[in-house]
Design a protein around this motif. Sequence first.
Motif, PDB file in Angstrom:
ATOM      1  N   GLY A  27     -10.352  -2.796   6.466  1.00  0.00           N
ATOM      2  CA  GLY A  27      -9.597  -3.764   7.249  1.00  0.00           C
ATOM      3  C   GLY A  27      -8.247  -4.097   6.622  1.00  0.00           C
ATOM      4  O   GLY A  27      -7.522  -4.957   7.110  1.00  0.00           O
ATOM      5  N   ILE A  28      -7.900  -3.411   5.529  1.00  0.00           N
ATOM      6  CA  ILE A  28      -6.601  -3.608   4.881  1.00  0.00           C
ATOM      7  C   ILE A  28      -5.554  -2.869   5.706  1.00  0.00           C
ATOM      8  O   ILE A  28      -5.794  -1.770   6.189  1.00  0.00           O
ATOM      9  CB  ILE A  28      -6.638  -3.070   3.430  1.00  0.00           C
ATOM     10  N   SER A  29      -4.368  -3.453   5.859  1.00  0.00           N
ATOM     11  CA  SER A  29      -3.332  -2.827   6.684  1.00  0.00           C
ATOM     12  C   SER A  29      -2.872  -1.500   6.084  1.00  0.00           C
ATOM     13  O   SER A  29      -2.965  -1.286   4.864  1.00  0.00           O
ATOM     14  CB  SER A  29      -2.131  -3.758   6.838  1.00  0.00           C
ATOM     15  N   LYS A  30      -2.361  -0.637   6.962  1.00  0.00           N
ATOM     16  CA  LYS A  30      -1.845   0.666   6.504  1.00  0.00           C
ATOM     17  C   LYS A  30      -0.738   0.493   5.482  1.00  0.00           C
ATOM     18  O   LYS A  30      -0.700   1.194   4.473  1.00  0.00           O
ATOM     19  CB  LYS A  30      -1.309   1.479   7.697  1.00  0.00           C
ATOM     20  N   GLY A  31       0.152  -0.457   5.743  1.00  0.00           N
ATOM     21  CA  GLY A  31       1.285  -0.681   4.849  1.00  0.00           C
ATOM     22  C   GLY A  31       0.845  -1.125   3.466  1.00  0.00           C
ATOM     23  O   GLY A  31       1.342  -0.621   2.449  1.00  0.00           O
ATOM     24  N   ALA A  32      -0.090  -2.062   3.419  1.00  0.00           N
ATOM     25  CA  ALA A  32      -0.574  -2.545   2.122  1.00  0.00           C
ATOM     26  C   ALA A  32      -1.286  -1.432   1.369  1.00  0.00           C
ATOM     27  O   ALA A  32      -1.031  -1.221   0.174  1.00  0.00           O
ATOM     28  CB  ALA A  32      -1.518  -3.733   2.321  1.00  0.00           C
ATOM     29  N   LEU A  33      -2.132  -0.691   2.062  1.00  0.00           N
ATOM     30  CA  LEU A  33      -2.853   0.397   1.403  1.00  0.00           C
ATOM     31  C   LEU A  33      -1.887   1.460   0.884  1.00  0.00           C
ATOM     32  O   LEU A  33      -2.039   1.950  -0.239  1.00  0.00           O
ATOM     33  CB  LEU A  33      -3.880   1.013   2.358  1.00  0.00           C
ATOM     34  N   SER A  34      -0.872   1.782   1.664  1.00  0.00           N
ATOM     35  CA  SER A  34       0.139   2.747   1.214  1.00  0.00           C
ATOM     36  C   SER A  34       0.842   2.252  -0.039  1.00  0.00           C
ATOM     37  O   SER A  34       1.105   3.039  -0.957  1.00  0.00           O
ATOM     38  CB  SER A  34       1.176   2.993   2.309  1.00  0.00           C
ATOM     39  N   SER A  35       1.140   0.965  -0.094  1.00  0.00           N
ATOM     40  CA  SER A  35       1.789   0.387  -1.273  1.00  0.00           C
ATOM     41  C   SER A  35       0.885   0.469  -2.504  1.00  0.00           C
ATOM     42  O   SER A  35       1.356   0.712  -3.611  1.00  0.00           O
ATOM     43  CB  SER A  35       2.159  -1.069  -1.019  1.00  0.00           C
ATOM     44  N   TYR A  36      -0.413   0.267  -2.323  1.00  0.00           N
ATOM     45  CA  TYR A  36      -1.351   0.366  -3.439  1.00  0.00           C
ATOM     46  C   TYR A  36      -1.420   1.810  -3.949  1.00  0.00           C
ATOM     47  O   TYR A  36      -1.386   2.045  -5.152  1.00  0.00           O
ATOM     48  CB  TYR A  36      -2.760  -0.080  -3.042  1.00  0.00           C
ATOM     49  N   ILE A  37      -1.515   2.737  -3.013  1.00  0.00           N
ATOM     50  CA  ILE A  37      -1.643   4.149  -3.387  1.00  0.00           C
ATOM     51  C   ILE A  37      -0.365   4.650  -4.050  1.00  0.00           C
ATOM     52  O   ILE A  37      -0.410   5.428  -5.005  1.00  0.00           O
ATOM     53  CB  ILE A  37      -2.030   5.002  -2.156  1.00  0.00           C
ATOM     54  N   ALA A  38       0.776   4.182  -3.577  1.00  0.00           N
ATOM     55  CA  ALA A  38       2.055   4.587  -4.161  1.00  0.00           C
ATOM     56  C   ALA A  38       2.307   3.907  -5.505  1.00  0.00           C
ATOM     57  O   ALA A  38       3.209   4.298  -6.245  1.00  0.00           O
ATOM     58  CB  ALA A  38       3.197   4.270  -3.195  1.00  0.00           C
ATOM     59  N   GLY A  39       1.517   2.897  -5.824  1.00  0.00           N
ATOM     60  CA  GLY A  39       1.694   2.189  -7.092  1.00  0.00           C
ATOM     61  C   GLY A  39       2.756   1.107  -7.058  1.00  0.00           C
ATOM     62  O   GLY A  39       3.135   0.561  -8.086  1.00  0.00           O
ATOM     63  N   ARG A  40       3.267   0.782  -5.864  1.00  0.00           N
ATOM     64  CA  ARG A  40       4.278  -0.273  -5.750  1.00  0.00           C
ATOM     65  C   ARG A  40       3.673  -1.652  -5.983  1.00  0.00           C
ATOM     66  O   ARG A  40       4.324  -2.542  -6.511  1.00  0.00           O
ATOM     67  CB  ARG A  40       4.944  -0.222  -4.371  1.00  0.00           C
ATOM     68  N   TYR A  41       2.424  -1.825  -5.552  1.00  0.00           N
ATOM     69  CA  TYR A  41       1.720  -3.096  -5.729  1.00  0.00           C
ATOM     70  C   TYR A  41       0.309  -2.815  -6.208  1.00  0.00           C
ATOM     71  O   TYR A  41      -0.278  -1.784  -5.891  1.00  0.00           O
ATOM     72  CB  TYR A  41       1.641  -3.887  -4.408  1.00  0.00           C
ATOM     73  N   VAL A  42      -0.237  -3.773  -6.942  1.00  0.00           N
ATOM     74  CA  VAL A  42      -1.640  -3.701  -7.362  1.00  0.00           C
ATOM     75  C   VAL A  42      -2.410  -4.630  -6.429  1.00  0.00           C
ATOM     76  O   VAL A  42      -1.995  -5.777  -6.217  1.00  0.00           O
ATOM     77  CB  VAL A  42      -1.799  -4.144  -8.833  1.00  0.00           C
ATOM     78  N   PRO A  43      -3.510  -4.163  -5.853  1.00  0.00           N
ATOM     79  CA  PRO A  43      -4.272  -5.009  -4.930  1.00  0.00           C
ATOM     80  C   PRO A  43      -4.798  -6.266  -5.617  1.00  0.00           C
ATOM     81  O   PRO A  43      -5.140  -6.245  -6.795  1.00  0.00           O
ATOM     82  CB  PRO A  43      -5.447  -4.133  -4.492  1.00  0.00           C
ATOM     83  N   LYS A  44      -4.853  -7.353  -4.862  1.00  0.00           N
ATOM     84  CA  LYS A  44      -5.477  -8.576  -5.369  1.00  0.00           C
ATOM     85  C   LYS A  44      -6.988  -8.367  -5.379  1.00  0.00           C
ATOM     86  O   LYS A  44      -7.506  -7.419  -4.800  1.00  0.00           O
ATOM     87  CB  LYS A  44      -5.088  -9.760  -4.489  1.00  0.00           C
ATOM     88  N   GLN A  45      -7.688  -9.278  -6.026  1.00  0.00           N
ATOM     89  CA  GLN A  45      -9.122  -9.123  -6.265  1.00  0.00           C
ATOM     90  C   GLN A  45      -9.923  -8.879  -4.990  1.00  0.00           C
ATOM     91  O   GLN A  45     -10.800  -8.030  -4.965  1.00  0.00           O
ATOM     92  CB  GLN A  45      -9.665 -10.352  -6.995  1.00  0.00           C
ATOM     93  N   ASN A  46      -9.618  -9.615  -3.922  1.00  0.00           N
ATOM     94  CA  ASN A  46     -10.396  -9.437  -2.693  1.00  0.00           C
ATOM     95  C   ASN A  46     -10.222  -8.030  -2.119  1.00  0.00           C
ATOM     96  O   ASN A  46     -11.171  -7.434  -1.616  1.00  0.00           O
ATOM     97  CB  ASN A  46     -10.061 -10.511  -1.651  1.00  0.00           C
ATOM     98  N   ASN A  47      -9.007  -7.466  -2.212  1.00  0.00           N
ATOM     99  CA  ASN A  47      -8.797  -6.109  -1.709  1.00  0.00           C
ATOM    100  C   ASN A  47      -9.365  -5.062  -2.665  1.00  0.00           C
ATOM    101  O   ASN A  47      -9.816  -4.004  -2.222  1.00  0.00           O
ATOM    102  CB  ASN A  47      -7.322  -5.858  -1.417  1.00  0.00           C
ATOM    103  N   ILE A  48      -9.360  -5.356  -3.962  1.00  0.00           N
ATOM    104  CA  ILE A  48     -10.028  -4.461  -4.927  1.00  0.00           C
ATOM    105  C   ILE A  48     -11.496  -4.334  -4.536  1.00  0.00           C
ATOM    106  O   ILE A  48     -12.055  -3.243  -4.481  1.00  0.00           O
ATOM    107  CB  ILE A  48      -9.907  -4.997  -6.383  1.00  0.00           C
TER     108      ILE A  48
END
Length: 152
Positions: A27-48
């Motif tokens: 249920g995580i947005s495409k944009g957020a997931l792309s940012s995590y995979i690209a290493g631009r952002y680290v997911p917060k605990q709930n998304n981890i």
Amino acid sequence: MGTTSQRILEGMELRSYKQADLVEKTGISKGALSSYIAGRYVPKQNNIYLIAKALDVNEAWLMGADVPMERQDSTALSNKFYCNTEKEKSLIQSYRKLNSSNQDKGLSYIENLLTTQRMEDEVFLNAAHDLGATPEQKQHADDIMQDDSEWE
């Protein structure tokens, strides 16, 4: 030790998931997931947690810790705490494979079945009890039940 983005990719490869699969399962947005995979952002605990659960990996491993990749044995945990029969075990395993939307639908369906079952049980129980009938009323009911002309 890998970064969270590397570990997400490793988990996706292991499970043969595409980004779209992970978006659907978490249920995580495409944009957020792309940012995590690209290493631009680290997911917060709930998304981890959501990502680890979807990939069936240990949350600490996903965050880069030097721990086993395997999630705690969910089957053993299910058997110990939740499952009394093979049917229950199968139900839980199937439920866990569903995406969030279908999990909600499954729970709703089960709740509807329970409501129907309660109504059926209530009708049966009311029919099986005399509900305070007098001896005359009981005799009248028995007479009707035994009179074949009443059933034609």
